[in-house]
Design a protein around this motif. Structure first.
Motif, mmCIF file in Angstrom:
data_model
loop_
_atom_site.group_PDB
_atom_site.id
_atom_site.type_symbol
_atom_site.label_atom_id
_atom_site.label_comp_id
_atom_site.label_asym_id
_atom_site.label_seq_id
_atom_site.Cartn_x
_atom_site.Cartn_y
_atom_site.Cartn_z
ATOM 1 N N VAL A 113 0.832 -1.217 0.000
ATOM 2 C CA VAL A 113 0.000 0.000 0.000
ATOM 3 C C VAL A 113 0.865 1.265 0.000
ATOM 4 C CG1 VAL A 113 -2.054 -1.089 1.008
ATOM 5 C CG2 VAL A 113 -0.284 -0.178 2.528
ATOM 6 N N LYS A 114 2.079 1.130 -0.544
ATOM 7 C CA LYS A 114 2.980 2.284 -0.628
ATOM 8 C C LYS A 114 2.409 3.339 -1.578
ATOM 9 C CE LYS A 114 5.648 -0.074 -4.249
ATOM 10 N NZ LYS A 114 6.804 -0.964 -4.473
ATOM 11 N N ALA A 115 2.970 4.532 -1.498
ATOM 12 C CA ALA A 115 2.571 5.616 -2.404
ATOM 13 C C ALA A 115 1.057 5.818 -2.422
ATOM 14 C CB ALA A 115 3.113 5.375 -3.817
ATOM 15 N N ALA A 119 -1.314 3.827 -1.471
ATOM 16 C CA ALA A 119 -1.970 2.679 -2.113
ATOM 17 C C ALA A 119 -2.086 2.945 -3.618
ATOM 18 C CB ALA A 119 -3.320 2.359 -1.478
ATOM 19 N N TYR A 120 -0.930 3.123 -4.207
ATOM 20 C CA TYR A 120 -0.812 3.344 -5.656
ATOM 21 C C TYR A 120 -1.712 4.495 -6.120
ATOM 22 C CZ TYR A 120 1.987 -0.950 -6.069
ATOM 23 O OH TYR A 120 2.965 -1.907 -5.945
ATOM 24 N N GLY A 121 -1.635 5.585 -5.348
ATOM 25 C CA GLY A 121 -2.321 6.804 -5.780
ATOM 26 C C GLY A 121 -3.775 6.887 -5.365
ATOM 27 N N ASN A 162 6.009 -10.475 -6.462
ATOM 28 C CA ASN A 162 5.094 -9.340 -6.617
ATOM 29 C C ASN A 162 3.913 -9.840 -7.460
ATOM 30 O OD1 ASN A 162 6.405 -9.677 -9.048
ATOM 31 N ND2 ASN A 162 6.563 -7.495 -9.484
ATOM 32 N N THR A 163 3.036 -8.932 -7.905
ATOM 33 C CA THR A 163 1.828 -9.358 -8.623
ATOM 34 C C THR A 163 2.142 -10.300 -9.790
ATOM 35 O OG1 THR A 163 0.640 -7.347 -8.024
ATOM 36 C CG2 THR A 163 -0.162 -8.546 -9.967
ATOM 37 N N SER A 164 3.025 -9.891 -10.685
ATOM 38 C CA SER A 164 3.293 -10.741 -11.850
ATOM 39 C C SER A 164 4.000 -12.027 -11.451
ATOM 40 C CB SER A 164 4.113 -9.986 -12.895
ATOM 41 O OG SER A 164 3.310 -8.988 -13.468
ATOM 42 N N VAL A 173 3.158 -13.811 -0.346
ATOM 43 C CA VAL A 173 3.351 -13.037 -1.579
ATOM 44 C C VAL A 173 3.125 -11.561 -1.264
ATOM 45 C CG1 VAL A 173 2.681 -14.939 -3.102
ATOM 46 C CG2 VAL A 173 0.928 -13.334 -2.272
ATOM 47 N N ARG A 174 3.737 -10.708 -2.073
ATOM 48 C CA ARG A 174 3.601 -9.254 -1.874
ATOM 49 C C ARG A 174 2.882 -8.671 -3.089
ATOM 50 N NH1 ARG A 174 9.134 -10.101 -1.450
ATOM 51 N NH2 ARG A 174 9.451 -8.805 -3.292
ATOM 52 N N CYS A 175 1.623 -8.331 -2.897
ATOM 53 C CA CYS A 175 0.810 -7.913 -4.038
ATOM 54 C C CYS A 175 0.512 -6.417 -4.003
ATOM 55 C CB CYS A 175 -0.501 -8.687 -4.017
ATOM 56 S SG CYS A 175 -1.531 -8.324 -5.427
ATOM 57 N N GLY A 176 0.881 -5.725 -5.063
ATOM 58 C CA GLY A 176 0.563 -4.305 -5.198
ATOM 59 C C GLY A 176 -0.415 -4.099 -6.339
ATOM 60 N N ILE A 177 0.114 -3.917 -7.539
ATOM 61 C CA ILE A 177 -0.685 -3.468 -8.696
ATOM 62 C C ILE A 177 -1.917 -4.346 -8.962
ATOM 63 C CG2 ILE A 177 0.601 -4.735 -10.511
ATOM 64 C CD1 ILE A 177 -0.298 -1.039 -10.862
ATOM 65 N N GLY A 178 -1.827 -5.625 -8.660
ATOM 66 C CA GLY A 178 -2.969 -6.523 -8.882
ATOM 67 C C GLY A 178 -4.182 -6.119 -8.057
ATOM 68 N N SER A 184 0.820 1.817 -16.275
ATOM 69 C CA SER A 184 -0.278 2.091 -15.340
ATOM 70 C C SER A 184 0.261 2.556 -13.991
ATOM 71 C CB SER A 184 -1.127 0.835 -15.149
ATOM 72 O OG SER A 184 -0.337 -0.243 -14.672
ATOM 73 N N TYR A 185 1.307 1.892 -13.489
ATOM 74 C CA TYR A 185 1.883 2.223 -12.180
ATOM 75 C C TYR A 185 2.155 3.734 -12.070
ATOM 76 C CZ TYR A 185 3.515 -2.739 -11.523
ATOM 77 O OH TYR A 185 3.629 -4.087 -11.367
ATOM 78 N N GLU A 186 2.775 4.303 -13.112
ATOM 79 C CA GLU A 186 3.177 5.706 -13.016
ATOM 80 C C GLU A 186 1.968 6.637 -13.039
ATOM 81 O OE1 GLU A 186 5.581 7.458 -16.173
ATOM 82 O OE2 GLU A 186 6.302 8.995 -14.809
#
Ligand SMILES: *Cc1c(COP(=O)(O)O)cnc(C)c1O
Length: 368
Positions: free
Chosen positions: A37-39, A41-43, A206-208, A221-226, A351-353
């Motif tokens: 949930v950094k940044a 939670a991705y904005g 990570n997600t991928s 597992v460490r899931c962000g963008i997913g 998408s991340y950016e």
């Protein structure tokens, strides 16, 4: 949802639940789920997202910087929070707020040991990161003995997990490289576990990584963008729902005659009579100056309107010559159909950016 009446970032918590459950369904029963949930939670909004995930019984969280973890503690998040990138100046705060540091170098390890002792800590949970090929943060895999010696010397800390990070888990052409990282990780984890004499949790995906390397889920597992609805591939994107929609309205419509110019520095000249719409979102909101002058687009009444002229700080102008629309109409910058991935790709970004760039001044609205 009612139509937007100003620029808002709409966040669909039902979509978040869907993404969480979908990704969780890919894991074994006892594999732990860490939500990144950094940044913000991705904005989106780290507090709301973390509260929602805590209610869904996620196992723990990760943030990049210490102050992001502090904000979650202030908001009442009680699950473990891994700080992926702590700095020496923050280590006292980490202990005071029960955050768990990633220790990735001798410098940060020794600094943390000193502070933990000063604060009379015993078995304080820490996470040891090894570099397996990303070459960003992490101990050299050859330093297993030296790292474990420092740890075996003290009862101030306890290794809660050993981890690493994949460099190209989304890229099928880099499969061999990723498999090599996973092998390296297995070896370093085995040797390190032997040296310290107990079994911390292991994690690398990570997600991928989760989606493409099920054999490498290990203990967590460490899931962000997913979670936010992107799977880094067309197939995976179909199973996920983007949670954030960036919406605005048409503030004003102008008719430009042939030869008239538009915007700062007069970078656009009308080659015929055209109709333009002014939208209240600009480079201070995350729509950077790489957009504009024909690059990038928004959606109005189901049609694409390209961004013309230079992007201003608080506004963009778009070409609506062929779109039936009025002042006050809703404008979609991105949503689950017109995705952030599509818009970002117009400037060779990802998408991340784009999603993490949506500025704090844009109001967050939650759909529950
Ligand atoms: C950001 C980050 C993640 C999450 O990656 P996604 O591709 O967004 O799932 C996981 N681990 C580390 C170390 C990270 O920095």
């Amino acid at each position: 949802m009612p139509k937007a009446q100003e620029t808002i970032l709409e966040i669909d918590l039902k979509a978040l639940t869907h993404n969480f459950k979908h990704i969780k369904s890919k894991l074994k029963e006892n594999t732990k789920f860490l939500a990144v949930v950094k940044a913000f939670a991705y904005g989106s909004d780290a507090v709301e997202i973390s509260k929602h995930l805590q209610n869904l019984n996620v196992d723990c969280f990760a943030v990049a910087y210490t102050h992001e973890g502090v904000a979650l503690r202030d908001a009442g998040i009680t699950k473990p929070i891994l700080v992926l990138h702590p700095h020496k100046t923050n280590l006292e705060t980490i202990i005071n707020r029960c955050l768990e540091p990633n220790l990735y170098s001798f410098d940060i390890l020794h600094a943390f040991l000193t502070i933990a002792k000063e604060h009379k800590q015993t078995h304080y949970p820490v996470h040891i990161k090894f570099n397996t090929g990303l070459n960003r943060l992490g101990f050299n895999t050859q330093d297993v003995k030296k790292v474990s010696q420092s740890i075996n010397n003290t009862s101030s800390i306890k290794v809660a997990s050993i981890f690493s990070h994949l460099a190209a888990s989304e890229d099928i052409n880099e499969r061999a490289f990723t498999e090599n990282q996973i092998e390296k990780f297995k070896i370093v984890a085995k040797n390190f576990t032997k040296e310290i004499g107990y079994k911390p949790h292991l994690h690398i995906c990570n997600t991928s990584g989760i989606l493409n390397f099920p054999e490498a889920h290990f203990d967590m597992v460490r899931c962000g963008i997913g979670l936010y609805g992107f799977g880094n591939s067309e197939i995976e994107n179909k199973n996920l729902k983007p949670i954030a929609s960036l919406k605005s309205i048409i503030s004003q419509i102008h008719l430009l005659q042939k030869g008239e110019t538009l915007g700062y520095n007069r970078s656009f000249t009308a080659s015929k009579t055209i109709k333009t719409a002014t939208i209240p979102i600009g480079h201070a909101d995350g729509i950077g100056r790489q957009y504009g002058n024909g690059v990038g687009f928004v959606n109005i009444n189901g049609k694409r309107a390209s961004i013309i002229g230079n992007v201003c700080m608080d506004m963009i102008m778009v070409d609506i010559t062929n779109i039936d629309c009025n002042e006050g109409d809703e404008v979609i910058i991105f949503d689950s159909h017109n995705t952030a991935e599509d818009l970002a790709s117009s400037i060779n970004s990802i998408s991340y950016e784009l999603i993490t760039s949506v500025s704090r001044r844009i109001k967050r609205v939650f759909c529950r």
